[in-house]
Every structure is written in structure tokens, then in C-alpha cells.
Design a protein around this motif. Structure first.
Motif, PDB file in Angstrom:
ATOM      1  N   SER A   1     -11.608  32.120 -65.497  1.00 28.60           N
ATOM      2  CA  SER A   1     -12.910  31.334 -65.502  1.00 28.60           C
ATOM      3  C   SER A   1     -13.309  31.705 -66.794  1.00 28.60           C
ATOM      4  CB  SER A   1     -13.923  31.999 -64.640  1.00 28.60           C
ATOM      5  OG  SER A   1     -13.180  31.803 -63.137  1.00 28.60           O
ATOM      6  N   TYR A   2     -13.990  30.677 -67.486  1.00 26.60           N
ATOM      7  CA  TYR A   2     -14.392  30.787 -68.744  1.00 26.60           C
ATOM      8  C   TYR A   2     -15.746  31.309 -68.548  1.00 26.60           C
ATOM      9  CZ  TYR A   2     -14.984  30.728 -73.840  1.00 26.60           C
ATOM     10  OH  TYR A   2     -15.100  30.715 -74.979  1.00 26.60           O
TER      11      TYR A   2
ATOM     12  N   CYS B   1     -14.256  37.245 -79.005  1.00 28.12           N
ATOM     13  CA  CYS B   1     -13.904  35.955 -78.572  1.00 28.12           C
ATOM     14  C   CYS B   1     -14.159  34.693 -79.493  1.00 28.12           C
ATOM     15  CB  CYS B   1     -14.856  35.561 -77.228  1.00 28.12           C
ATOM     16  SG  CYS B   1     -14.352  36.694 -76.050  1.00 28.12           S
TER      17      CYS B   1
ATOM     18  N   ASN C   1     -18.653  33.922 -65.048  1.00 27.05           N
ATOM     19  CA  ASN C   1     -17.598  34.770 -64.312  1.00 27.05           C
ATOM     20  C   ASN C   1     -18.453  36.165 -63.927  1.00 27.05           C
ATOM     21  OD1 ASN C   1     -17.754  35.845 -66.802  1.00 27.05           O
ATOM     22  ND2 ASN C   1     -15.729  35.761 -67.321  1.00 27.05           N
TER      23      ASN C   1
ATOM     24  N   GLY D   1     -11.400  38.829 -72.272  1.00 26.00           N
ATOM     25  CA  GLY D   1     -12.475  37.949 -72.644  1.00 26.00           C
ATOM     26  C   GLY D   1     -13.733  38.709 -72.300  1.00 26.00           C
TER      27      GLY D   1
ATOM     28  N   ILE E   1     -21.573  33.232 -76.014  1.00 22.83           N
ATOM     29  CA  ILE E   1     -21.300  33.407 -74.719  1.00 22.83           C
ATOM     30  C   ILE E   1     -22.599  33.312 -73.961  1.00 22.83           C
ATOM     31  CG2 ILE E   1     -20.148  34.789 -72.901  1.00 22.83           C
ATOM     32  CD1 ILE E   1     -18.262  33.478 -74.781  1.00 22.83           C
TER      33      ILE E   1
ATOM     34  N   LYS F   1     -19.679  28.755 -72.391  1.00 20.65           N
ATOM     35  CA  LYS F   1     -20.076  28.650 -73.928  1.00 20.65           C
ATOM     36  C   LYS F   1     -21.039  27.836 -74.444  1.00 20.65           C
ATOM     37  CE  LYS F   1     -16.909  27.569 -77.840  1.00 20.65           C
ATOM     38  NZ  LYS F   1     -15.558  26.987 -78.613  1.00 20.65           N
TER      39      LYS F   1
END
Ligand SMILES: [Zn+2]
Ligand SMILES: [Zn+2]
Length: 343
Positions: free
Chosen positions: A70-71, A153, A175, A169, A157, A74
């Protein structure tokens, strides 16, 4: 090891280590302890131990996979900052009527588009010292409140908590719930394995005729060390969740500069500095918990969806919001003759 190749190696090695430890400990617990030893003496107990241990092992790994894939979220809408930009009106801002309190998502109207803007104004946003919107030169994007740039990264974020090498990450808005559940379930798994293994190991050590499998000792050490560490992490992040803070916000000693826009011109604003102890997004324990774990209690402990909202706008604490607006108005009154003011 902060080079791109070093990060890539660490990003592969550490998840393999996590999988290796969880599955190896499960192998010792199920096959070498429950199946090979306990099943003969107490079948019901052995089956219960195996079912419960396997359940926590599986949900730990599912939560871990959810974090890995899961990102965190961004900051999008890359916008090169241009000196010819006519207005510096913030791209991301909050006012109490802007967000649906249940979903914490933006209502259809933006302040620029709403026909009746006075009900939304004034709007607030975290800004730089000079009142300009927070901007990331690397990503070329405006940064919403609580967004931070992560060097590892190389991205901005949303609601960044921390960069975690164990998941290769960042932990952020989308997440964070999965990360918390992974830590919590892994801690429960370790505690369960430790508590149910120790009587067998102690018995084997005390009885001269009994056989002591050396891998049981490995199991006890692993479950004790990881259990203690992860219970600490789970408690800390549980505290952050019910207080609506990220790790970065909790350790920060820097005050926030809050910009208050009285209209949408981008020029009619005040800046108020808040104390670093002011928890701007504290909505009360229950709403704080729901903002991360979701609005449906049946899904709180399942790694099926992330936190509420889009991660770009967060509701402010009502009394702090009122206090900030009052201070901004007072500031303006002191700088301008009272008779010429109209908000
Ligand atoms: Zn950035
Ligand atoms: Zn990161």
C-alpha cells in the motif's frame, strides 16, 4: 547505507528477514512443539494452540503484505512554482463546513467555487513563516498540512509518520492502519507463542527423562525479544492514534505557523503562531481512533481499508480553530484602525 542501491538491498533483505522469522517461529511452534510433543499428551490443547497460533501468524503476514503493497499517499498535483502566479491563495485549506464530519472527506464545494463563500471563510492552513503556502522544491508540489518530504522515498508523503526500513518505505496516511495492525498482531502472536511454549520448555528442563528440543529455546528467545519490542511499539502507536498525532508531530518542538485567509484573494490573511504542544488535529479519542481505523467497528481490526479522508485536509480541533480565528482578528484590529475593518 543511504545510496539508492543500498536502499534497494535493505528494502528486499528486511522484508525477507521478517517473513523468515515469522514463518520459522511458526514452524517450530506448530511442528516441533505442538504437533511433535503436545499432541500425544493433550490433544485438545495442542489443536487449540495450533489453530490460534496459526490465525495470528496469518493475520500478521496479511497485515504486513498490506503495508508493503500500500502506498502511504503522495502529494499530487505537481505545480511548478511560478513567480508570475497572481495569487498566493493556499491550495489546501480547512474550514469547519468544508469537510463531511463522518467521512472526513471534502464536501463538493471548494471555497473558490462555492456560491456562498462567507459560510466557509475564513479558511486555515499551515504555512511558512512568511505566510506562503508550504511548497516542496524537489517534488514541485504544494504540501498539504501534515505532509512531509521523505529523502529516502524522494517523495512528499501525506500525513507522514516515519520512514520504516522494515517495510522498505514510509508509513503515512493510507497505510498507517495496516502498519499498526501488523505491529499489534505480531506482538500478540509473539506473546501467545511465548506464553504457551514456556510450560513445556520448563517441564522438559526440570525432568531428566524428558527431551528438550534446542529449537524450543530459539522460539522462546525470538518470541520474548520481538514480543517485548513490538508491545512497546504497539502501545506507542495506540497512544498516537487516540491522540491523533504522528511520530513526527509528537517529537517536534517547532510551533506551527497557521495562515488565516479572510477572503479568496490570496492577499487578505494573517499568520498566527501556535505552541508546539497545541495538538491542532485532536478531535477527541473516539473520532481520532475512527479517523485512522475507519468508521465501521467491524473493520477496525481487519487490514481491509485505511484511514478516513483524502489525507490532504484534516479537521482542526474546534476550540483551537476558534482560538486561532480570534487571535487573527485581534491581530488585524491592532494593526488597522477599528472603524475601517470588515471581516
Ligand atoms: Zn517532496
Ligand atoms: Zn520514506
Amino acid at each position: 547505507m543511504s545510496t539508492p542501491i543500498g536502499n534497494a538491498v535493505v528494502g528486499v533483505v528486511l522484508p525477507v528477514v521478517v517473513f523468515g522469522i515469522v514463518i520459522y517461529s511458526w514452524y517450530i511452534y506448530i511442528f516441533r512443539l505442538c504437533y511433535a510433543h503436545l499432541l500425544d499428551t493433550n490433544k485438545a490443547e495442542a489443536v487449540a494452540f495450533m489453530v490460534i497460533g496459526t490465525f495470528f501468524m496469518v493475520i500478521t503476514l496479511i497485515s504486513y503484505l498490506r503495508v508493503l503493497f500500500s502506498y502511504p499517499g503522495k502529494a499530487i498535483h505537481a505545480t511548478p512554482l511560478s513567480l508570475s502566479t497572481p495569487s498566493t491563495f493556499p491550495r489546501f485549506y480547512y474550514s469547519p463546513r468544508l469537510l463531511d464530519p463522518k467521512t472526513m472527506c471534502r464536501q463538493k464545494h471548494d471555497v473558490e467555487e462555492a456560491t456562498e463563500t462567507t459560510s466557509l471563510l475564513p479558511v486555515v492552513s499551515i504555512s511558512k513563516n512568511d505566510g506562503l503556502p508550504r511548497y516542496c522544491d524537489t517534488c514541485q508540489c504544494f504540501k498539504p498540512d501534515r505532509t512531509h518530504h521523505c529523502k529516502e522515498c524522494n517523495a512528499c508523503i501525506l500525513k507522514m509518520d516515519h520512514h520504516c526500513p522494515w517495510i522498505s518505505g514510509c508509513v503515512g496516511h493510507k497505510n498507517y492502519k495496516f502498519f499498526f495492525l501488523f505491529v499489534l498482531y505480531c506482538a500478540i502472536y509473539a506473546l501467545w507463542v511465548f506464553c504457551t511454549s514456556i510450560p513445556t520448555v520448563v517441564e522438559a528442563m526440570n525432568e531428566p527423562d524428558a527431551t528438550l528440543d534446542p529449537q524450543w529455546i530459539v522460539l522462546l528467545v525470538l518470541s520474548f525479544v520481538f514480543g517485548m519490542t513490538l508491545w512497546g511499539f504497539a502501545a506507542v502507536h495506540g497512544y498516537y492514534i487516540i491522540n491523533n498525532q504522528t511520530t513526527i508531530e509528537h517529537i517536534s518542538q517547532r510551533p506551527n505557523e497557521v495562515r488565516i485567509d479572510f477572503d479568496i484573494s490570496g492577499h487578505n490573511f494573517e499568520i498566527v503562531t501556535t505552541h508546539h504542544d497545541d495538538n491542532l488535529w485532536d478531535l477527541g479519542h473516539s473520532r481520532n481512533w475512527r479517523s485512522v481505523m475507519g468508521s465501521n467497528p467491524f473493520g477496525w481490526f481487519l487490514p481491509i481499508y485505511g484511514g478516513l479522508g483524502d489525507g490532504c485536509v484534516f479537521p482542526y480541533n474546534d476550540s483551537l480553530y476558534e482560538n486561532i480565528i480570534e487571535r487573527a482578528k485581534r491581530q488585524r484590529m491592532m494593526l488597522n484602525p477599528p472603524t475601517s475593518q470588515a471581516f
